[in-house]
Design an enzyme around this catalytic site. Structure first.
Site, PDB file in Angstrom:
ATOM      1  CG  ASP A 110      -1.964   1.017   1.273  1.00 55.29           C
ATOM      2  OD1 ASP A 110      -2.115   1.749   0.278  1.00 55.29           O
ATOM      3  OD2 ASP A 110      -2.644   1.162   2.315  1.00 55.29           O
ATOM      4  CB  VAL A 160      -9.300  -5.424  -0.845  1.00 53.53           C
ATOM      5  CG1 VAL A 160      -9.693  -4.630  -2.084  1.00 53.53           C
ATOM      6  CG2 VAL A 160      -7.779  -5.375  -0.652  1.00 53.53           C
TER       7      VAL A 160
HETATM    8  P1  IMP Z   1       1.721  -0.307   3.904  1.00 52.43           P
HETATM    9  O1  IMP Z   1       2.754  -0.349   5.003  1.00 52.43           O
HETATM   10  O2  IMP Z   1       0.951   0.975   3.858  1.00 52.43           O
HETATM   11  O3  IMP Z   1       2.287  -0.697   2.530  1.00 52.43           O
HETATM   12  O4  IMP Z   1       0.596  -1.335   4.283  1.00 52.43           O
HETATM   13  C1  IMP Z   1       0.814  -2.677   4.245  1.00 52.43           C
HETATM   14  C2  IMP Z   1      -0.075  -3.397   5.240  1.00 52.43           C
HETATM   15  O5  IMP Z   1      -1.299  -2.694   5.511  1.00 52.43           O
HETATM   16  C3  IMP Z   1      -0.481  -4.712   4.615  1.00 52.43           C
HETATM   17  O6  IMP Z   1       0.453  -5.723   4.956  1.00 52.43           O
HETATM   18  C4  IMP Z   1      -1.858  -4.937   5.167  1.00 52.43           C
HETATM   19  O7  IMP Z   1      -1.781  -5.629   6.402  1.00 52.43           O
HETATM   20  C5  IMP Z   1      -2.410  -3.549   5.414  1.00 52.43           C
HETATM   21  N1  IMP Z   1      -3.292  -3.098   4.298  1.00 52.43           N
HETATM   22  C6  IMP Z   1      -3.021  -2.159   3.354  1.00 52.43           C
HETATM   23  N2  IMP Z   1      -4.056  -2.009   2.506  1.00 52.43           N
HETATM   24  C7  IMP Z   1      -5.009  -2.877   2.927  1.00 52.43           C
HETATM   25  C8  IMP Z   1      -6.336  -3.203   2.452  1.00 52.43           C
HETATM   26  O8  IMP Z   1      -6.870  -2.676   1.450  1.00 52.43           O
HETATM   27  N3  IMP Z   1      -7.002  -4.159   3.156  1.00 52.43           N
HETATM   28  C9  IMP Z   1      -6.481  -4.787   4.243  1.00 52.43           C
HETATM   29  N4  IMP Z   1      -5.251  -4.524   4.720  1.00 52.43           N
HETATM   30  C10 IMP Z   1      -4.518  -3.574   4.067  1.00 52.43           C
END
Ligand code: IMP
Ligand code: MG
Length: 188
Positions: A110, A160
């Site tokens: 994300d 999601v």
């Molecule tokens: P980042 O550190 O922002 O890249 O987020 C990564 C983590 O956030 C992932 O490993 C997920 O656990 C959670 N995450 C990000 N987007 C979603 C989503 O749309 N649904 C559920 N979990 C998400």
């Protein structure tokens, strides 16, 4: 015959069970091919809990000698659907990764904060090779400098759930990836 009704918290199915199974099979082959000759075996490092189901399907399609090193990262606080602040490593890999061929596995890229934090930590452990596989990626948000080696699906910027991904630790057991209904968010 009438289509099966979706659970009331599901807005729509984004990726079906069949699409997931097909793509995970392809990814497993890509990953095995890409690593080629292994030093001794492959070490899979899944980021828990989100990558649990992806891991289980992926590893059963990789006919190579492997071991697991589990890693837990703090997830969103409670009912949030956007990452806040810095993710924390709650449980680090318990095995020695020095000289190992490592595949880091995450459910979704994300903002990239989680993967950046974890790769920085792993890079200090003297690995032989590190490659990253993520089932999903939100390309409109993922920082371009964060290179992942294997991506299952690029998706729109929607929240999601299913196939391991949660909202407030629920809905991981859906066999498909679904967009959560607006009303369900914040309700808890
Ligand atoms: P980042 O550190 O922002 O890249 O987020 C990564 C983590 O956030 C992932 O490993 C997920 O656990 C959670 N995450 C990000 N987007 C979603 C989503 O749309 N649904 C559920 N979990 C998400
Ligand atoms: Mg999560």
């Amino acid at each position: 015959m009438a289509a099966k009704a979706l659970p009331d918290f599901v807005d729509r199915i984004l990726i079906t069970e069949e699409q997931l199974q097909g793509r995970v099979t392809e990814m497993a082959a890509e990953i095995v091919r890409s690593f080629g000759e292994l030093e001794s075996h492959l070490t899979l490092v899944p980021i828990l809990h989100g990558s649990l189901i992806f891991l289980a399907d992926l590893m059963r399609r990789m006919p190579v000698k492997m071991e697991l090193g589990l890693l837990t990262v703090s997830s969103y606080p409670g009912t949030a659907t956007a990452s806040t602040g810095a993710p924390e490593i709650l449980m680090d890999v318990a095995i020695d990764l020095k000289g190992r061929d490592v595949l880091l596995i995450d459910d979704i890229l994300d903002t990239g904060r989680t993967l950046r934090k974890v790769t920085q930590r792993l890079q200090r452990k003297g690995l032989r090779r590190l490659k990253i596989a993520t089932l999903l990626r939100k390309p409109t948000k993922a920082p371009p400098e964060l290179i992942v080696d294997f991506v299952g699906f690029d998706i729109e910027d929607a929240f999601v759930v299913g196939y391991g991904l949660d909202y407030n630790n629920y809905y991981r057991n859906l066999p498909y990836i679904a967009v959560l209904k607006e009303g369900a968010v914040g309700g808890a």
